[in-house]
Motif scaffolding. Structure first.
Motif, mmCIF file in Angstrom:
data_model
loop_
_atom_site.group_PDB
_atom_site.id
_atom_site.type_symbol
_atom_site.label_atom_id
_atom_site.label_comp_id
_atom_site.label_asym_id
_atom_site.label_seq_id
_atom_site.Cartn_x
_atom_site.Cartn_y
_atom_site.Cartn_z
ATOM 1 N N ARG A 1 10.079 41.924 56.452
ATOM 2 C CA ARG A 1 8.874 41.405 57.120
ATOM 3 C C ARG A 1 7.604 41.916 56.438
ATOM 4 O O ARG A 1 6.592 41.240 56.411
ATOM 5 C CB ARG A 1 8.857 41.820 58.583
ATOM 6 C CG ARG A 1 9.677 40.952 59.468
ATOM 7 C CD ARG A 1 9.441 41.307 60.945
ATOM 8 N NE ARG A 1 10.117 40.340 61.778
ATOM 9 C CZ ARG A 1 11.174 40.616 62.527
ATOM 10 N NH1 ARG A 1 11.665 41.841 62.556
ATOM 11 N NH2 ARG A 1 11.741 39.685 63.248
ATOM 12 N N GLN A 2 7.655 43.131 55.907
ATOM 13 C CA GLN A 2 6.486 43.676 55.218
ATOM 14 C C GLN A 2 6.170 42.893 53.947
ATOM 15 O O GLN A 2 5.026 42.821 53.531
ATOM 16 C CB GLN A 2 6.682 45.150 54.895
ATOM 17 C CG GLN A 2 6.650 46.023 56.127
ATOM 18 C CD GLN A 2 6.826 47.489 55.801
ATOM 19 O OE1 GLN A 2 7.408 47.857 54.796
ATOM 20 N NE2 GLN A 2 6.328 48.333 56.695
ATOM 21 N N LEU A 3 7.200 42.317 53.334
ATOM 22 C CA LEU A 3 6.972 41.486 52.154
ATOM 23 C C LEU A 3 6.304 40.167 52.533
ATOM 24 O O LEU A 3 5.549 39.595 51.759
ATOM 25 C CB LEU A 3 8.299 41.179 51.446
ATOM 26 C CG LEU A 3 9.027 42.340 50.802
ATOM 27 C CD1 LEU A 3 10.399 41.897 50.320
ATOM 28 C CD2 LEU A 3 8.217 42.903 49.653
ATOM 29 N N ASP B 1 6.171 48.517 47.585
ATOM 30 C CA ASP B 1 6.172 49.978 47.658
ATOM 31 C C ASP B 1 7.323 50.529 48.503
ATOM 32 O O ASP B 1 7.309 51.696 48.866
ATOM 33 C CB ASP B 1 4.832 50.479 48.192
ATOM 34 C CG ASP B 1 4.552 50.014 49.608
ATOM 35 O OD1 ASP B 1 5.314 49.176 50.135
ATOM 36 O OD2 ASP B 1 3.567 50.472 50.198
ATOM 37 N N MET B 2 8.319 49.710 48.792
ATOM 38 C CA MET B 2 9.433 50.202 49.601
ATOM 39 C C MET B 2 10.342 51.114 48.782
ATOM 40 O O MET B 2 10.259 51.145 47.553
ATOM 41 C CB MET B 2 10.203 49.043 50.237
ATOM 42 C CG MET B 2 10.997 48.189 49.302
ATOM 43 S SD MET B 2 11.979 46.906 50.139
ATOM 44 C CE MET B 2 10.737 45.821 50.753
ATOM 45 N N LEU C 1 11.006 34.863 41.673
ATOM 46 C CA LEU C 1 9.789 35.285 42.374
ATOM 47 C C LEU C 1 10.106 36.274 43.494
ATOM 48 O O LEU C 1 9.354 37.229 43.721
ATOM 49 C CB LEU C 1 9.042 34.071 42.921
ATOM 50 C CG LEU C 1 8.441 33.144 41.866
ATOM 51 C CD1 LEU C 1 7.924 31.858 42.512
ATOM 52 C CD2 LEU C 1 7.345 33.847 41.090
ATOM 53 N N ALA C 2 11.222 36.063 44.181
ATOM 54 C CA ALA C 2 11.615 36.974 45.264
ATOM 55 C C ALA C 2 11.944 38.360 44.715
ATOM 56 O O ALA C 2 11.495 39.372 45.259
ATOM 57 C CB ALA C 2 12.819 36.404 46.015
ATOM 58 N N VAL C 3 12.718 38.396 43.626
ATOM 59 C CA VAL C 3 13.084 39.686 43.028
ATOM 60 C C VAL C 3 11.838 40.391 42.518
ATOM 61 O O VAL C 3 11.673 41.602 42.698
ATOM 62 C CB VAL C 3 14.143 39.494 41.919
ATOM 63 C CG1 VAL C 3 14.347 40.779 41.134
ATOM 64 C CG2 VAL C 3 15.453 39.029 42.531
ATOM 65 N N LYS C 4 10.946 39.642 41.913
ATOM 66 C CA LYS C 4 9.703 40.237 41.413
ATOM 67 C C LYS C 4 8.884 40.810 42.566
ATOM 68 O O LYS C 4 8.358 41.923 42.475
ATOM 69 C CB LYS C 4 8.895 39.177 40.664
ATOM 70 C CG LYS C 4 7.650 39.735 40.030
ATOM 71 C CD LYS C 4 6.935 38.688 39.201
ATOM 72 C CE LYS C 4 5.707 39.356 38.602
ATOM 73 N NZ LYS C 4 4.857 38.450 37.916
ATOM 74 N N ARG C 5 8.787 40.075 43.659
ATOM 75 C CA ARG C 5 8.026 40.542 44.825
ATOM 76 C C ARG C 5 8.636 41.835 45.379
ATOM 77 O O ARG C 5 7.922 42.762 45.747
ATOM 78 C CB ARG C 5 7.998 39.455 45.885
ATOM 79 C CG ARG C 5 7.154 39.795 47.074
ATOM 80 C CD ARG C 5 7.172 38.644 48.082
ATOM 81 N NE ARG C 5 6.034 38.786 48.947
ATOM 82 C CZ ARG C 5 5.036 37.934 49.056
ATOM 83 N NH1 ARG C 5 5.037 36.843 48.357
ATOM 84 N NH2 ARG C 5 4.043 38.165 49.871
#
Length: 89
Positions: free
Chosen positions: A13-15, A67-68, A58-62
């Motif tokens: 959710r933070q992403l 910062d997790m 894009l998901a992997v890059k995000r």
């Protein structure tokens, strides 16, 4: 690896802080469905959708740029890989 899906759903959710991630199922089901929808680009207008491979990248890059904790990143990336393979087959 951390397989506490309620915790990981919170990290996910933070992403995506503006995305609704709710449902009647378990935290695991909600998280997996959210990732499937993300990879299929179902949150975009049909004419603006991208291919699954581009959405996966894009998901992997995000995730990697977030910062997790590394363990959480690895688990989410692994989950993305698993679901991406399911979509492709």
């Amino acid at each position: 690896m951390n397989n506490d899906y309620a915790y990981l759903l919170g990290r996910y959710r933070q992403l995506w802080n503006n995305r609704r991630l709710e449902g009647a199922g378990s935290a695991e089901d909600i998280l997996k469905e959210a990732i499937r929808r993300e990879l299929k680009d179902e949150n975009a207008h049909p004419r603006a959708r991208k291919r699954e491979s581009e959405k996966f990248y894009l998901a992997v890059k995000r995730i990697t740029e977030s910062d997790m904790a590394q363990e959480d990143k690895l688990f989410l990336i692994d989950l993305h890989c698993e679901l991406y393979e399911q979509i492709r087959s």
